[in-house]
Design a protein around this motif. Sequence first.
Motif, PDB file in Angstrom:
ATOM      1  N   ARG B 408       0.815  -1.148   0.011  1.00  0.00           N
ATOM      2  CA  ARG B 408       0.064  -0.171  -0.065  1.00  0.00           C
ATOM      3  C   ARG B 408       0.817   1.294  -0.047  1.00  0.00           C
ATOM      4  O   ARG B 408       0.516   2.320  -0.643  1.00  0.00           O
ATOM      5  N   GLU B 409       1.821   1.142   0.906  1.00  0.00           N
ATOM      6  CA  GLU B 409       2.756   2.632   0.897  1.00  0.00           C
ATOM      7  C   GLU B 409       3.456   2.669  -0.325  1.00  0.00           C
ATOM      8  O   GLU B 409       3.697   4.039  -0.618  1.00  0.00           O
ATOM      9  N   LEU B 410       3.800   1.652  -1.000  1.00  0.00           N
ATOM     10  CA  LEU B 410       4.551   1.920  -2.054  1.00  0.00           C
ATOM     11  C   LEU B 410       3.815   1.970  -3.524  1.00  0.00           C
ATOM     12  O   LEU B 410       4.138   2.009  -4.541  1.00  0.00           O
ATOM     13  N   GLY B 411       2.461   1.807  -3.371  1.00  0.00           N
ATOM     14  CA  GLY B 411       1.664   1.692  -4.619  1.00  0.00           C
ATOM     15  C   GLY B 411       1.973   0.407  -5.349  1.00  0.00           C
ATOM     16  O   GLY B 411       1.665   0.666  -6.712  1.00  0.00           O
ATOM     17  N   LEU B 412       2.169  -0.498  -4.844  1.00  0.00           N
ATOM     18  CA  LEU B 412       2.443  -2.001  -5.535  1.00  0.00           C
ATOM     19  C   LEU B 412       1.297  -2.974  -5.185  1.00  0.00           C
ATOM     20  O   LEU B 412       0.717  -2.852  -4.355  1.00  0.00           O
ATOM     21  N   ASP B 413       1.341  -3.896  -6.319  1.00  0.00           N
ATOM     22  CA  ASP B 413       0.362  -4.981  -5.871  1.00  0.00           C
ATOM     23  C   ASP B 413       0.959  -5.873  -4.984  1.00  0.00           C
ATOM     24  O   ASP B 413       2.362  -6.283  -5.102  1.00  0.00           O
ATOM     25  N   PRO B 414       0.221  -6.459  -3.907  1.00  0.00           N
ATOM     26  CA  PRO B 414       0.690  -7.091  -2.712  1.00  0.00           C
ATOM     27  C   PRO B 414       1.475  -8.511  -3.179  1.00  0.00           C
ATOM     28  O   PRO B 414       2.426  -8.810  -2.706  1.00  0.00           O
ATOM     29  N   VAL B 415       0.764  -9.049  -4.431  1.00  0.00           N
ATOM     30  CA  VAL B 415       1.431 -10.236  -4.785  1.00  0.00           C
ATOM     31  C   VAL B 415       2.779  -9.908  -5.225  1.00  0.00           C
ATOM     32  O   VAL B 415       3.820 -10.507  -5.151  1.00  0.00           O
ATOM     33  N   GLU B 416       2.923  -8.849  -5.965  1.00  0.00           N
ATOM     34  CA  GLU B 416       3.945  -8.617  -6.668  1.00  0.00           C
ATOM     35  C   GLU B 416       5.204  -8.061  -5.708  1.00  0.00           C
ATOM     36  O   GLU B 416       6.467  -8.436  -5.771  1.00  0.00           O
ATOM     37  N   VAL B 417       4.787  -7.609  -4.572  1.00  0.00           N
ATOM     38  CA  VAL B 417       5.793  -7.182  -3.355  1.00  0.00           C
ATOM     39  C   VAL B 417       6.470  -8.554  -2.974  1.00  0.00           C
ATOM     40  O   VAL B 417       7.378  -8.654  -2.572  1.00  0.00           O
ATOM     41  N   ARG B 418       5.296  -9.548  -2.928  1.00  0.00           N
ATOM     42  CA  ARG B 418       5.761 -10.860  -2.140  1.00  0.00           C
ATOM     43  C   ARG B 418       6.975 -11.423  -3.433  1.00  0.00           C
ATOM     44  O   ARG B 418       8.064 -12.130  -2.986  1.00  0.00           O
ATOM     45  N   ARG B 419       6.316 -11.430  -4.452  1.00  0.00           N
ATOM     46  CA  ARG B 419       7.260 -12.041  -5.679  1.00  0.00           C
ATOM     47  C   ARG B 419       8.545 -11.552  -5.605  1.00  0.00           C
ATOM     48  O   ARG B 419       9.605 -12.143  -5.859  1.00  0.00           O
ATOM     49  N   ARG B 420       8.702 -10.295  -5.106  1.00  0.00           N
ATOM     50  CA  ARG B 420      10.197  -9.594  -5.159  1.00  0.00           C
ATOM     51  C   ARG B 420      11.033  -9.947  -3.871  1.00  0.00           C
ATOM     52  O   ARG B 420      12.263  -9.784  -4.065  1.00  0.00           O
ATOM     53  N   ASN B 421      10.261 -10.593  -2.981  1.00  0.00           N
ATOM     54  CA  ASN B 421      10.959 -10.843  -1.864  1.00  0.00           C
ATOM     55  C   ASN B 421      11.223 -12.538  -1.436  1.00  0.00           C
ATOM     56  O   ASN B 421      11.881 -12.650  -0.665  1.00  0.00           O
ATOM     57  N   VAL B 422      10.404 -13.208  -2.297  1.00  0.00           N
ATOM     58  CA  VAL B 422      10.459 -14.426  -1.602  1.00  0.00           C
ATOM     59  C   VAL B 422      11.646 -15.547  -2.121  1.00  0.00           C
ATOM     60  O   VAL B 422      12.357 -14.963  -3.221  1.00  0.00           O
ATOM     61  N   ILE B 423      12.016 -16.343  -1.505  1.00  0.00           N
ATOM     62  CA  ILE B 423      13.186 -17.101  -1.638  1.00  0.00           C
ATOM     63  C   ILE B 423      12.937 -17.991  -2.902  1.00  0.00           C
ATOM     64  O   ILE B 423      11.860 -18.528  -3.012  1.00  0.00           O
ATOM     65  N   THR B 424      13.933 -17.884  -3.859  1.00  0.00           N
ATOM     66  CA  THR B 424      13.651 -18.736  -5.131  1.00  0.00           C
ATOM     67  C   THR B 424      15.009 -19.396  -5.313  1.00  0.00           C
ATOM     68  O   THR B 424      14.927 -20.493  -6.268  1.00  0.00           O
ATOM     69  N   GLU B 425      15.952 -19.450  -4.624  1.00  0.00           N
ATOM     70  CA  GLU B 425      17.138 -20.394  -4.798  1.00  0.00           C
ATOM     71  C   GLU B 425      17.507 -21.267  -3.468  1.00  0.00           C
ATOM     72  O   GLU B 425      17.574 -20.553  -2.313  1.00  0.00           O
ATOM     73  N   PHE B 426      17.484 -22.462  -3.765  1.00  0.00           N
ATOM     74  CA  PHE B 426      17.903 -23.585  -2.631  1.00  0.00           C
ATOM     75  C   PHE B 426      18.847 -24.349  -2.855  1.00  0.00           C
ATOM     76  O   PHE B 426      19.116 -24.502  -3.785  1.00  0.00           O
ATOM     77  N   PRO B 427      19.628 -24.680  -1.466  1.00  0.00           N
ATOM     78  CA  PRO B 427      19.240 -24.438  -0.117  1.00  0.00           C
ATOM     79  C   PRO B 427      19.398 -22.944   0.054  1.00  0.00           C
ATOM     80  O   PRO B 427      20.387 -22.476  -0.295  1.00  0.00           O
ATOM     81  N   TYR B 428      18.581 -22.353   0.861  1.00  0.00           N
ATOM     82  CA  TYR B 428      18.841 -21.053   1.224  1.00  0.00           C
ATOM     83  C   TYR B 428      19.062 -21.136   2.816  1.00  0.00           C
ATOM     84  O   TYR B 428      18.319 -21.355   3.525  1.00  0.00           O
ATOM     85  N   THR B 429      20.153 -20.297   3.299  1.00  0.00           N
ATOM     86  CA  THR B 429      20.268 -20.008   4.526  1.00  0.00           C
ATOM     87  C   THR B 429      20.155 -18.774   4.819  1.00  0.00           C
ATOM     88  O   THR B 429      20.553 -17.750   4.411  1.00  0.00           O
ATOM     89  N   GLY B 430      19.283 -18.607   5.738  1.00  0.00           N
ATOM     90  CA  GLY B 430      18.584 -17.041   5.994  1.00  0.00           C
ATOM     91  C   GLY B 430      19.484 -16.529   7.191  1.00  0.00           C
ATOM     92  O   GLY B 430      20.232 -16.966   7.756  1.00  0.00           O
ATOM     93  N   VAL B 431      19.011 -15.338   7.318  1.00  0.00           N
ATOM     94  CA  VAL B 431      19.564 -14.463   8.308  1.00  0.00           C
ATOM     95  C   VAL B 431      19.318 -15.046   9.889  1.00  0.00           C
ATOM     96  O   VAL B 431      19.847 -14.818  10.832  1.00  0.00           O
ATOM     97  N   ASN B 432      18.290 -16.119   9.830  1.00  0.00           N
ATOM     98  CA  ASN B 432      17.866 -16.605  11.030  1.00  0.00           C
ATOM     99  C   ASN B 432      18.763 -18.059  11.298  1.00  0.00           C
ATOM    100  O   ASN B 432      18.481 -18.753  12.476  1.00  0.00           O
ATOM    101  N   ALA B 433      19.745 -18.183  10.332  1.00  0.00           N
ATOM    102  CA  ALA B 433      20.716 -19.155  10.680  1.00  0.00           C
ATOM    103  C   ALA B 433      19.672 -20.575  10.258  1.00  0.00           C
ATOM    104  O   ALA B 433      20.434 -21.441  10.740  1.00  0.00           O
TER     105      ALA B 433
END
Lengths: 291, 802, 162
Positions: B408-433
Motif C-alpha cells: 500500500r505504501e509503495l503503491g504496488l500490488d501485494p502479490v508483486e511485493v511478495r514475488r520480489r522478496n520470496v526465496i527462489t534459490e535453494f538451499p537457502y540459509t537465512g539471516v535466522n541461521a
Amino acid sequence: MKPAAFTYHRAHDVADAVALLTDLAAAGEDPKVIAGGQSLMPMMNFRLARPSALVDLGPLRRLPAMTAIRSDGDHLTLGALVTHHAVEKATLPEGFAVLSRAMRWVGHLPIRSRGTVAGSLVHGDATAEWCLLALLLDAVVVAEGPSGRREIPADELFHGFYATAVDLDEVVVEVRFTRPAPHAALCEFARRHGDFAVVDAAVALDLEGTAATGGRIVLGGVAPAPVRVPEAEAVLAAGGAAGDALWGAVADAAAAAVDPPDDATTTAAYRRRLTRTLVADACREASGGLR
Amino acid sequence: MTATELPGDGHATEPRAEGPRFDGHRGRWVGASIPRHEDPRLLTGRGRFVDDITLSGMLHAGFVRATVAHAQITGIDLTATRAVEGVVAAYDASDLALGDIVALLDRPAEEFTPTAMPILAKDKIRFVGEPLAIVVARDPYAVEDGIEAAVVEHTALDAIVDEETALRASTTVHDEAPDNVLLDVSMFDTPGVDEAFADADVTVEVTTRSGRQNALPLETRGVVVSWDARDDQLLVQTCTQVPHQVRTLVARCLDVPERTVRVTVPDMGGGFGQKCVVGREEVAVAAVAQRLHRPVKWIEDRREALTAGFLAREQTYRTRAAFDADGHITALDVDVVCDMGAYSCYPFTAGIEPLMASAEMPSVYRVPAYRVRGRALTSNKAPTAPYRGVSRPQYVVAIERVMERAARELGLDPVEVRRRNVITEFPYTGVNAVTYDPGTYRESLDLAEATIRDEGWYELRESTDRHIGIGFCCFSERTGYGSEAFAKRKMTVVPGFDLSEIRMDTTGAVVVTSGTMNHGQSHETTFAQIVADRLGIDTARVKLRQGDTERIAYGWGTFASRSVTIGGSAVALASQRLGELLCRIAAHLLETRPDNVALDGDGGVVQLDDPDRRLTYEDIADVAYLRSHLLPKDVEPALTATASFDVPGDGTFSNATHAVVVEADPGTGAIRILRYACVEDCGVVIHPKVVEGQCRGGIAQGIAGALFEEITYDAHGEPSAASFIDYLVPTATEIPDVSIAHLETPCAFTENGAKGAGEGGTIGAPAAVLNAVNDALRHTGVELDATPIHPRVVLDALEGGL
Amino acid sequence: MNDPHLLSLTVNGTEQEVVVEPRRTLADVLRHDLRLTGTHVGCEHGVCGACTVLLDDAPVRACLVFAVQAEGAEVRTVESLDAEGRLSDLQQAFSDHHGLQCGFCTPGFLMLAEGVLDEQPDASREEIREALSANLCRCTGYQTIVDAVHATACSRRQEIPS
C-alpha cells in the motif's frame, strides 16, 4: 456435566400433570415440567437448573389434541407438544405460513425434531423465534392449573430474563395464533448458523396492492424479553409505497427506538445496527420482495 | 515446477542406501488414495476410544476446580464430599504428595525462569478451572455430586489477565518470576538492522494480535488407569499424542520405576497439539488408581475442556520492517509477546511459542537483517499447549500484513511485493541461521494468483459495489524437526528420532511399529502404503501398531508434522532391512549369490538369472521360524528388523500459498468466503486424499481462528466461553469448499521424499483471510490487524465508525 | 428420591430393559448400560451432535434426552447401519470421499445424515450442507462429509452427483 438428581414422574394426562405439580410442590419439592427438554436439559447438564422433580409430558403425545395442528378460520391452534419440525413440515394457511418458514432458524433438525412450541414459549428466551412469532401473530397460551384453564395473551406472557406468566403449577395445553399475517417474515443474525440470534426481527405487513397501510414489528435480542416496536409500527401505519424507502424508514425508526444491552457478547451499537438491517430485510421479505 | 496430477512421476533423486529392495519408494501403493484401513471400524461404531473402555470394578474420577483466577488457598475441606452417596474417596494435594511437573530449558536465568506445575494446586490458585482435589465415585454423576460438596477457602489476589497487568507486575503468578516473564530472549540482531531502517525508503509498523483459542479435539482428554498385579504395572490407557512422555512423567511424579508404568493409546478423537503435552489430570488419576488398586476413569467434560484444558494462540507481534523503493525488504525488527497462561507445559515449556516465532519469523522471504525479542508471559489464565501451527499462524499473519502494508505504501500490488522478496534459490540459509531445503514458494504464489485471476475474481471485485476482497498468504512450514533442530531450542527433553520394528509372520503378513501416534492422520493406511511398496506386498498384509509403550522402546509421538517424515522414514528403513534379510535367506535356500536375488514386488524373492526360481515370503518364513536348521549359519531365526530415523540439520520445509476471496455484508459486517484456493507442496504425497484432508481440516481451523473462535477473560480472570454457545466452532455453513493444487518438491533427506502436511492449512488461513478482509475494506481507510475479526468491527469500518 | 426406574425400549431392533437413575441421559444408557459405544459424547449440551441417534426415526441429541423419556421408544444407533460386515451405502460413501479422519464425530454425522436423507430425499448439496451444520467436525473442514452425503442422496435417487 451430569445433572443433579431428581425424581421422575410421568404424567398421563393434563389433569394428572397438574396434580403432580401441585402435590410435589406441596411436599416441598421444586418440580418442573419437561416436554422436549431441548432448553431445559442443557441447563440441567450444566447444573444451572436443578429441579428436584420432573413431570414428563411425553406420554401425553398419545393424546391427539396435544400434537394437533388445527386451522380454524382466522385461528391456528398448536397442541402443546407440537414440535418445531412438525410446524416446519406442515402446510399452513397463508396467514400462518410464516410459522413454517421461520422454523429453519430454530436450532438444527435434531433440536427441531424434539423441541416443542410450548416449551420454547414457556422458556421465554428473548431471542427465541417462537416468542417473537407469538407477539407478531397475537398468540394466546392456554394453560391449565389447579384452578382450571386460563388464557394468557402473548403481550402478557413475557416478563423478561426467561420469566413468563405461566405459573410453576400450570401446564400449557395449546397455543392459539389469532392474527393471520399473509405478509410476514422473520429474519435473524447469528454469527454461526443455528445459534441463538444476536438480534432477530419479525415483521407482519398490511399491504393494499403495493402500498403499505400498517403492520407489526417485533424484535428479539434488544431487551430482556421480545418487544414490539410501536415507533416503527407507526411509520408503517402512516402508510406509503411498499419498497426500500419505506423499509429503510421503518428500520431507522426501530433502530432509534430500541435500547439494547451492552454485554459480553457484543455492543448496544452493533445490536442497534443489526436491528436496522434485519427490520429492513424482514419488511422486504414480508412484502414478497418489493424494493 | 507445475501442478501435477497425483501420483506424480518424479521422486527424490538422492541416492539411497544400496540394497536389494523393491522398486524404491514409489511403487504401486505410494501416491494412491487407497481405502483407509481405519475406516471400517470407525464407520461402524466399533472403534475403541478411551471412554469406550469399561473395566471390572472401575471407578470414576473428577476434579474440584478453582472458581477464581488467583488466590491463596487457605483450606480445602473434603469431609462433605466423602459423605456423598456413591463417593469412594477424595484427595487433595497434601493427601497424594506427588511430584510436580517441571519443564526446563537449558538457558541462563536471564532468559528462562523454571516454574513448577503441581498435579493438584497446593498453596495457590493460578487460574479458573485449576484442579484442587480429585473425587472418586461409583459413576460420573456421583462424582459431580461429590465435587459440589467440596469446600474451598481462599484469599483472592488480583488477577493477571493481559500483557499490561502482567508486565506491571503488581502481583506475580509465580514467585520465581517476579516480572511475570518466563522466557525473554533477544536473538540474531544481525549487523545492519538500524542502518537499514535509517536508509529505508519505506518503513512499516504493524501490531498484530491473535485471540486465545482452544485446539478443541472433539474427543476431550481422558484416561483409564488400572493396576495389573501380574505385570506389576499401572496400565494407563489415555488419548495422548505422546505416550512415552506420559509414561516418563507418571513414573517421575509417582516416584516409581518407569518399568512399572505402561501407557497405551486407543483410538483418539483428534488432538491438534492439545494432547501432545502431559496433563496433570492423567497423573492424578494414575495416583489414585495406584492407591485404591482399582481401575479409575476420568473423562474431561466440555466445560472443563473449554476452561481448564490447554489453550493456545494468544500473542502480540510488534513488527517493524524496512523496504527500499523497489519493494525489497531490507530489515525486520520484531517484538513477540506470548501470553502462555498459568504454567509452563511439559515437555516443551512456555518458551515454545516465542522461540518458534523468533527462529522462523522471516518466513519465506529474503530478509537481510533481522532482530527479534521473544517473551513468554505468565498470567492467571488456563495454561497453553502447542496447537497446530505453533506461532506460525501468528508470525505469518505479522509478516504477511507487513507485505500488504508495504504494498500500500509503495503503491504496488501485494502479490508483486511478495514475488520480489520470496526465496527462489535453494538451499537457502537465512539471516535466522536456518537452512531451507527446496520448495516452490514462488511457484505456489504464481499459481494461486493465476487461479484467482483466471476465474475472474479481480474483475468482479473491480466491477461491483459489493465489498469483495482478495487476500493471499505465502508461507513455509518446518516439518520433521529432528533432534538437531529441537536441540537448538535448548530443551532439556529433546524430541527428534523415531523407532520402528517390523516382524513378518509365517503367513508373510507383517506387523510394523512406530513411535508416532495416529489420531486422525491415517497412519495405519499411509504407513502400510510405505511398507507395502518397500516389500512388494498388498497393504492389507501390513498392520501398524502404535501407542503402546511396551511395544516400542521409545517414541516421540505425533506433533509438529513429524509423522510421515520421521516415523514414515523409520518404517521404510525397517522394511528395507527386512527385505534384505528375506533376500539373504532366499539366496541361501536357492543356493545362489546374495546379489543374484531381489524382491519381486509380488510377495516373493526371485533369482535374477533364472526368474523361474522364486521363493514366496511364506516359503522363507517357514524356514525362518519352523525349520530354522535350514537357515544360513550367520542368520538368526525370525524375520524381524528394526530402524531408527532422525532428520538431520534444520528439517524439511513444506510450503503453500492460500488465496481467498471474501465478501463483507454491509448490513451485518459478516464475512462470507466466496472462494478458497490452496496450492501446496509437501513433497512426495503418500495418499492424496489424506493430504487434502489435512489441508482442508487445517484451513477450517485457521478460518475458525480468523473469524470465530476466542476465549477472552474479564478483569477477574473469568473466562468468557465455558460452552459451545459462547465458543464459536464453525459448522459446515461457515467453512467453504477448498480447492487444492499440489506441487511436488521431493525432500532429499527423508526416506520417502515426503514432507509434513499436518499443520499448513492452519498456518496459512488466518493471514489469507485477514488480508482478504482488509482488501474488502480497502476503500474505508481501515486496516484490521487482529483476529478473530468480529463482524461488528467490519461494520464499523464499512460505516466509518458507528 | 431419585429412585431407579425400569426402562423398556427397543434399540436397533432389540428390546432392552434397563434399570436407570432418572437423571441418566440416553447417551449414557446407550454407551455404558447397553455397551453400544459407537454413539459418542462430545459436549453434553446439545451443540456438537456427536451423540446423534434416531429416536422413533427422528434424529435427536442423545445427550438432551433423559433415558426415562425414551420409554417404549425405538432407538437406532450407528451399530445398526452395516449388515453382516458390509458397510451401508452411506458408510461406504464416507470412506470413498475421506469424510472422516479421527472418526469421533462420524457416528453422529452418519445418524444425522440418515435422518436428513429420510426427511429430504431430494436435498441439494447446499441443503445438505445446511442440514449437516447441526453437527461439529474438527478434522475434515466438512467438505468431504457434504460430498459423501450428497453422493449417497444422488445414488439413492439414482442420479449422478453434479
